[in-house]
Design an enzyme around this catalytic site. Sequence first.
Site, PDB file in Angstrom:
ATOM      1  N   HIS A 266      -5.586 -29.593   6.198  1.00  0.00           N
ATOM      2  CA  HIS A 266      -4.532 -30.439   6.260  1.00  0.00           C
ATOM      3  C   HIS A 266      -3.778 -30.367   7.594  1.00  0.00           C
ATOM      4  O   HIS A 266      -2.968 -31.291   7.970  1.00  0.00           O
ATOM      5  CB  HIS A 266      -3.561 -30.132   4.976  1.00  0.00           C
TER       6      HIS A 266
ATOM      7  N   GLY B 255     -10.916 -15.670  17.110  1.00  0.00           N
ATOM      8  CA  GLY B 255     -11.532 -16.376  17.878  1.00  0.00           C
ATOM      9  C   GLY B 255     -11.022 -18.229  17.683  1.00  0.00           C
ATOM     10  O   GLY B 255      -9.875 -18.290  16.961  1.00  0.00           O
ATOM     11  N   ASP B 256     -11.655 -18.874  17.830  1.00  0.00           N
ATOM     12  CA  ASP B 256     -11.452 -20.304  17.803  1.00  0.00           C
ATOM     13  C   ASP B 256     -12.527 -21.121  16.879  1.00  0.00           C
ATOM     14  O   ASP B 256     -13.576 -21.274  16.930  1.00  0.00           O
ATOM     15  CB  ASP B 256     -11.707 -21.039  19.281  1.00  0.00           C
ATOM     16  N   PHE B 257     -12.012 -21.452  15.684  1.00  0.00           N
ATOM     17  CA  PHE B 257     -12.762 -22.124  14.645  1.00  0.00           C
ATOM     18  C   PHE B 257     -13.207 -23.380  14.937  1.00  0.00           C
ATOM     19  O   PHE B 257     -14.068 -24.155  14.072  1.00  0.00           O
ATOM     20  CB  PHE B 257     -12.139 -22.035  13.189  1.00  0.00           C
TER      21      PHE B 257
ATOM     22  N   ASP C  95      -9.429 -15.502  12.353  1.00  0.00           N
ATOM     23  CA  ASP C  95      -8.100 -16.388  12.781  1.00  0.00           C
ATOM     24  C   ASP C  95      -7.837 -16.167  14.336  1.00  0.00           C
ATOM     25  O   ASP C  95      -8.749 -15.491  15.053  1.00  0.00           O
ATOM     26  CB  ASP C  95      -7.043 -16.010  11.937  1.00  0.00           C
TER      27      ASP C  95
END
Length: 371
Positions: free
Chosen positions: A281, A261-263, A237
């Site tokens: 969502h 990190g950056d998903f 996350d």
Amino acid sequence: MSRVSRTPTPHRGRRRWCDTPEDRSEPVTSTQDDQPTGVPAPAPVGPLRDLMYGHIHASALRAVVEHKIADLLADGPRTAEELADRSGTRADPLRRVLRLLAARGLFHEEDGAFTLTDSGTALRTDVPGSQHAPVLMFTDEMFRLAAAGIPGAVRSGEPGFDAAYGCSFFDHLAAAPDKSRLFDAAMTSRPGTVNAHITDGYPFPDSGKVVDVGGGRGGLLRDLLTRFPGLTGVLYDRPGTVAEHLLDAPELEGRWSTEGGDFFTAVPAGGDLYLLKNVLHDWADEDCLRILGAVRAAMTPGARLLVIDAVLPDDGTPHPALDLDIVMLMVLRGRERTAADFRMLLDSSGFRLNRIAETPSLSSLIEAEAV
């Protein structure tokens, strides 16, 4: 509200403030003045009244949560005077707020003293699945202003939050550590039975590596590793979120790691099972495709993805996630989706949808396989 004369005056064919059949205890008789022949009777206003007063109920709820009134009732009944003395509030306004919330089923009043109902007990800070933090988050100024922007969102399609703050919700959290902590606490405070429904409702493997993408502070991963001692896990996350993880338990030692990190760009590779709980969502379809694309790139063919999200009926049947769908409209660019919506996203990202299983909680379990 208008000024009202202190001296009552006769009236015919007129209704006073809140003087409707639903509001009056005395029988209502129709006269020619009150109900002309051939004119339809007024529509019931009960459901409408609940809706238009909703923000009042929410603000009253926030008041008792901010002052931790539920904690003060943990040991039994107390009068408004006793509660005010212990909470630093004033007895008369507190009594009136509690009386309103008693009518909504959170408290019970008897002989001048208040007690908690079963529903009200969830407002305590010291009970499993406490809703103290979620109430503070959903009644926070962030959500109040975003909700006020719903009329504009209907016109423009843009979240009310962006209009109020001039930035996206998650950008705001990144710049406001106190709000970020509130958000993380609210997400962690969901009832423990929700994770139990997930661990009970899906055949998790006895061994292998689980990667929890967008897993917050790791509540679900912690429960999975505890339940299945042959599993290892990675919590992934935002760096600031995983820094406050919940995985540092003796029985889990050596079986987990965290990565920040950056998903949207990449996720940890090499997992046997990837989790996306309440992630998709939050985002519009094009953003979901980016997330799913990053996840698929980290997976080998045959690896499994478990999406944990609400699944709306496609026939308009009422569903509890409809409230959450409007939260997505006013705060983010996301939405709650139907099974057909999820199939489209997964098919477009290199996955095959295997099955969808409902749980007793709001979310369903959507299993897909990398192809």
